[in-house]
Design a protein around this motif. Structure first.
Motif, PDB file in Angstrom:
ATOM      1  N   SER A  52       0.826  -1.200   0.000  1.00  0.00           N
ATOM      2  CA  SER A  52       0.000   0.000   0.000  1.00  0.00           C
ATOM      3  C   SER A  52       0.865   1.256   0.000  1.00  0.00           C
ATOM      4  O   SER A  52       0.613   2.194  -0.760  1.00  0.00           O
ATOM      5  CB  SER A  52      -0.911  -0.006   1.227  1.00  0.00           C
ATOM      6  OG  SER A  52      -1.746   1.138   1.242  1.00  0.00           O
ATOM      7  N   LEU A  53       1.890   1.269   0.854  1.00  0.00           N
ATOM      8  CA  LEU A  53       2.800   2.416   0.868  1.00  0.00           C
ATOM      9  C   LEU A  53       3.565   2.526  -0.448  1.00  0.00           C
ATOM     10  O   LEU A  53       3.863   3.630  -0.920  1.00  0.00           O
ATOM     11  CB  LEU A  53       3.775   2.305   2.042  1.00  0.00           C
ATOM     12  CG  LEU A  53       3.190   2.544   3.435  1.00  0.00           C
ATOM     13  CD1 LEU A  53       4.246   2.298   4.501  1.00  0.00           C
ATOM     14  CD2 LEU A  53       2.647   3.963   3.551  1.00  0.00           C
ATOM     15  N   GLY A  54       3.870   1.376  -1.045  1.00  0.00           N
ATOM     16  CA  GLY A  54       4.535   1.399  -2.344  1.00  0.00           C
ATOM     17  C   GLY A  54       3.670   2.031  -3.412  1.00  0.00           C
ATOM     18  O   GLY A  54       4.151   2.792  -4.260  1.00  0.00           O
ATOM     19  N   THR A  57       3.548   5.934  -2.656  1.00  0.00           N
ATOM     20  CA  THR A  57       4.769   6.640  -3.072  1.00  0.00           C
ATOM     21  C   THR A  57       4.887   6.678  -4.589  1.00  0.00           C
ATOM     22  O   THR A  57       5.356   7.667  -5.161  1.00  0.00           O
ATOM     23  CB  THR A  57       6.010   5.966  -2.461  1.00  0.00           C
ATOM     24  OG1 THR A  57       6.003   4.563  -2.779  1.00  0.00           O
ATOM     25  CG2 THR A  57       6.039   6.145  -0.953  1.00  0.00           C
ATOM     26  N   GLY A  58       4.429   5.615  -5.251  1.00  0.00           N
ATOM     27  CA  GLY A  58       4.466   5.619  -6.710  1.00  0.00           C
ATOM     28  C   GLY A  58       3.535   6.655  -7.305  1.00  0.00           C
ATOM     29  O   GLY A  58       3.890   7.356  -8.268  1.00  0.00           O
ATOM     30  N   LEU A  59       2.326   6.773  -6.725  1.00  0.00           N
ATOM     31  CA  LEU A  59       1.369   7.770  -7.214  1.00  0.00           C
ATOM     32  C   LEU A  59       1.886   9.181  -7.016  1.00  0.00           C
ATOM     33  O   LEU A  59       1.872  10.000  -7.949  1.00  0.00           O
ATOM     34  CB  LEU A  59       0.035   7.588  -6.481  1.00  0.00           C
ATOM     35  CG  LEU A  59      -0.801   6.363  -6.850  1.00  0.00           C
ATOM     36  CD1 LEU A  59      -1.927   6.177  -5.846  1.00  0.00           C
ATOM     37  CD2 LEU A  59      -1.359   6.510  -8.259  1.00  0.00           C
ATOM     38  N   LEU A  60       2.338   9.481  -5.803  1.00  0.00           N
ATOM     39  CA  LEU A  60       2.822  10.833  -5.529  1.00  0.00           C
ATOM     40  C   LEU A  60       4.086  11.143  -6.336  1.00  0.00           C
ATOM     41  O   LEU A  60       4.244  12.251  -6.856  1.00  0.00           O
ATOM     42  CB  LEU A  60       3.095  10.995  -4.033  1.00  0.00           C
ATOM     43  CG  LEU A  60       1.878  10.859  -3.113  1.00  0.00           C
ATOM     44  CD1 LEU A  60       2.300  10.953  -1.649  1.00  0.00           C
ATOM     45  CD2 LEU A  60       0.841  11.932  -3.427  1.00  0.00           C
ATOM     46  N   LEU A 103      12.031   6.019  -5.768  1.00  0.00           N
ATOM     47  CA  LEU A 103      12.884   4.990  -5.178  1.00  0.00           C
ATOM     48  C   LEU A 103      12.155   4.259  -4.055  1.00  0.00           C
ATOM     49  O   LEU A 103      12.269   3.034  -3.911  1.00  0.00           O
ATOM     50  CB  LEU A 103      14.172   5.613  -4.646  1.00  0.00           C
ATOM     51  CG  LEU A 103      15.217   6.030  -5.671  1.00  0.00           C
ATOM     52  CD1 LEU A 103      16.486   6.490  -4.965  1.00  0.00           C
ATOM     53  CD2 LEU A 103      15.543   4.890  -6.631  1.00  0.00           C
ATOM     54  N   GLY A 104      11.420   5.030  -3.234  1.00  0.00           N
ATOM     55  CA  GLY A 104      10.637   4.394  -2.180  1.00  0.00           C
ATOM     56  C   GLY A 104       9.611   3.429  -2.743  1.00  0.00           C
ATOM     57  O   GLY A 104       9.396   2.330  -2.193  1.00  0.00           O
ATOM     58  N   TRP A 111       9.627  -5.237  -1.870  1.00  0.00           N
ATOM     59  CA  TRP A 111       9.612  -5.848  -0.548  1.00  0.00           C
ATOM     60  C   TRP A 111       8.237  -6.460  -0.257  1.00  0.00           C
ATOM     61  O   TRP A 111       8.120  -7.559   0.286  1.00  0.00           O
ATOM     62  CB  TRP A 111       9.970  -4.790   0.479  1.00  0.00           C
ATOM     63  CG  TRP A 111      10.368  -5.310   1.822  1.00  0.00           C
ATOM     64  CD1 TRP A 111      10.392  -6.614   2.236  1.00  0.00           C
ATOM     65  CD2 TRP A 111      10.812  -4.529   2.930  1.00  0.00           C
ATOM     66  NE1 TRP A 111      10.810  -6.700   3.539  1.00  0.00           N
ATOM     67  CE2 TRP A 111      11.084  -5.435   3.998  1.00  0.00           C
ATOM     68  CE3 TRP A 111      10.999  -3.169   3.126  1.00  0.00           C
ATOM     69  CZ2 TRP A 111      11.526  -5.001   5.244  1.00  0.00           C
ATOM     70  CZ3 TRP A 111      11.451  -2.742   4.370  1.00  0.00           C
ATOM     71  CH2 TRP A 111      11.715  -3.628   5.411  1.00  0.00           C
ATOM     72  N   GLY A 112       7.186  -5.749  -0.611  1.00  0.00           N
ATOM     73  CA  GLY A 112       5.844  -6.277  -0.390  1.00  0.00           C
ATOM     74  C   GLY A 112       5.563  -7.504  -1.231  1.00  0.00           C
ATOM     75  O   GLY A 112       4.972  -8.494  -0.751  1.00  0.00           O
ATOM     76  N   TYR A 113       5.990  -7.501  -2.488  1.00  0.00           N
ATOM     77  CA  TYR A 113       5.779  -8.658  -3.359  1.00  0.00           C
ATOM     78  C   TYR A 113       6.607  -9.856  -2.885  1.00  0.00           C
ATOM     79  O   TYR A 113       6.280 -11.004  -3.219  1.00  0.00           O
ATOM     80  CB  TYR A 113       6.150  -8.319  -4.797  1.00  0.00           C
ATOM     81  CG  TYR A 113       5.024  -7.681  -5.578  1.00  0.00           C
ATOM     82  CD1 TYR A 113       4.264  -6.657  -5.022  1.00  0.00           C
ATOM     83  CD2 TYR A 113       4.704  -8.101  -6.864  1.00  0.00           C
ATOM     84  CE1 TYR A 113       3.234  -6.066  -5.723  1.00  0.00           C
ATOM     85  CE2 TYR A 113       3.666  -7.508  -7.578  1.00  0.00           C
ATOM     86  CZ  TYR A 113       2.934  -6.504  -6.993  1.00  0.00           C
ATOM     87  OH  TYR A 113       1.902  -5.920  -7.678  1.00  0.00           O
TER      88      TYR A 113
END
Length: 454
Positions: A52-54, A57-60, A103-104, A111-113
């Motif tokens: 979710s955080l990934g 960060t990708g959207l922003l 990068l985040g 990491w999530g995958y």
């Protein structure tokens, strides 16, 4: 001051408000879509939280990446409202932020995958790159962004010529373009909502059109139309020359006194690398003049440039013009070759005797002394020479001045608080002028400083 000029200030203020509001609205909108898609609920688990955080960060990061492309696409509406130096300053902050978010995104998603197992990240990263659509292109785009960001760090920039940095910085456009297929083909936030799909495709299309029109199409059109050539190169001092140019239909070129253009002079080494030089004379519809100090290989070579050399340009750029003006009386404060755009302003602005004063800081021989004398006699420009080396790093004054910066400014221009103040010179020196002007009662919005930033 004409009524048309007086009206530009509130219009530009409104444009800045709209642009700033749109910037934050875009970030809030993509965050809302993330939350509405279960982004907050997914934070309750370790693996789902990483994913979710990934996504967030990708959207922003993607939003900010496209915003910075728009900011540096030379859109006239943004150039006029903000000025290029302010756009570059914000662009740096937005650029580094978007890069960190990208990068985040890469780390968190991988990491999530990998089910939250740190040891499994390398293998999962390989699988993502090899098996997922357009991930290889996205990786190449990220590498281009890394190159752009690394060469934008201050220590790295100090070791690069501006021309080299500018060429490397263009890889940022390639990086943004290579990321497009991955984001639009595999990003669930891009596809599950019609509104989100329209938003992202619209933002990408706006960025692409802006670059193609204003960074590519408009320069090609203007150069084909005006066909500039060097008519003469005149030494102004041991390390400063003025370059005179002529061309076709220059009365149709929308350039103002105080602006700068990006220049390339053909037929010599390094012609592919552009340099920003300000006009040092008000444009008259028949010719243009720039004045350049030899600070590098490109600028030093201008002294040997023969008449007839074709010139290719981008622009004009900059807001150090009558557009920023709010008062009839003006104070122009320049140092060294920074007096060049102020010399053009002193010729091009509308003012009466005593309504314009030029404070001219220099070491050695002053630039344009004869021309400024003519402007003093014919236009009533008051010229105050301030010769000598700076008396200290934090002062804008020369040696031998017996009072502090603020007292000197009030003595030289008693009504400084009632004037617009235009400043051009090295960045630390210009900042010392700005501080003195603010202390003397000049509102920040009436201090117009446009420095060359990269």
């Amino acid at each position: 001051m004409t009524l048309a000029v007086a009206r530009r200030r509130p219009a530009d203020t409104g444009l800045r408000a709209v642009a700033t509001g749109g910037f934050w609205a875009g970030l809030l909108l993509v965050t809302y879509w993330w939350a509405a898609g279960g982004g907050i609920t997914d934070l309750g688990g370790w693996e789902t939280g990483l994913n979710s955080l990934g996504r967030l960060t990708g959207l922003l990061g993607s939003d900010l990446l496209l915003v910075q492309v728009l900011m540096m696409a030379r859109l006239p509406v943004l150039e006029r409202a903000f000025g290029q130096d302010r756009l570059v300053a914000v662009h740096r902050v937005v650029g580094f932020t978007s890069f960190n978010l990208v990068l985040g995104h890469l780390v968190l998603i991988t990491w999530g995958y990998a089910a939250g197992d740190l040891a499994g990240v390398p293998g999962e990263f390989w699988d993502l790159v090899v098996d997922y659509p357009a991930m290889l292109l996205a990786l190449a785009g990220t590498a281009c962004l890394v190159l752009t960001v690394v060469t934008s760090i201050r220590k790295a920039r100090k070791k690069l010529r501006y021309e080299s940095w500018h060429l490397l910085h263009l890889y940022g456009y390639l990086g943004a373009g290579l990321a497009l297929p991955h984001q639009l083909w595999t990003g669930q936030e891009f596809l599950t909502s019609t509104a989100a799909t329209v938003y992202w495709w619209g933002l990408w299309a706006a960025a692409a059109v802006a670059v193609l029109v204003w960074r590519v199409g408009m320069p090609l059109w203007r150069n084909a139309r005006h066909r500039l050539r060097v008519t003469s190169v005149v030494p102004e001092s041991d390390d400063v020359v003025s370059v005179y140019l002529s061309g076709r239909d220059l009365h149709r070129l929308p350039v103002r006194a105080g602006q700068f253009l990006g220049w390339r002079f053909l037929g010599r080494a390094g012609w592919t690398r552009g340099n920003p030089y300000s006009l040092s004379a008000a444009p008259d519809g028949r010719s243009l003049r720039i004045t350049v100090r030899a600070l590098g290989d490109g600028s030093a070579a201008l002294r040997r440039m023969p008449p007839g050399t074709p010139a290719v340009f981008e622009g004009p750029f900059g807001r150090l013009t009558d557009r920023a003006r709010t008062r009839q009386r003006v104070a122009l404060v320049g140092a060294g070759v920074g007096v060049a755009p102020l010399r053009a302003l002193a010729e091009g602005l509308d003012y009466g005797p005593g309504e314009a004063v030029l404070l001219h800081r220099f070491t050695g021989r002053p630039l344009f002394a004869g021309e400024l004398d003519v402007l003093a006699r014919e236009r009533g420009l008051r010229v105050v020479d301030l010769p000598g080396h700076r008396r200290s790093a934090g002062s804008w004054l020369g040696e031998g001045v017996p009072v502090d910066d603020l007292a000197a400014l009030r003595y030289l221009v008693p009504d400084i608080a009632e004037r617009d103040v235009y400043v051009c010179g090295p960045a630390p020196w210009a900042e010392s002028v700005r501080r003195a002007a603010v202390a003397a009662g000049v509102p920040e919005e009436r201090i117009h400083v446009e420095e060359f930033r990269w």
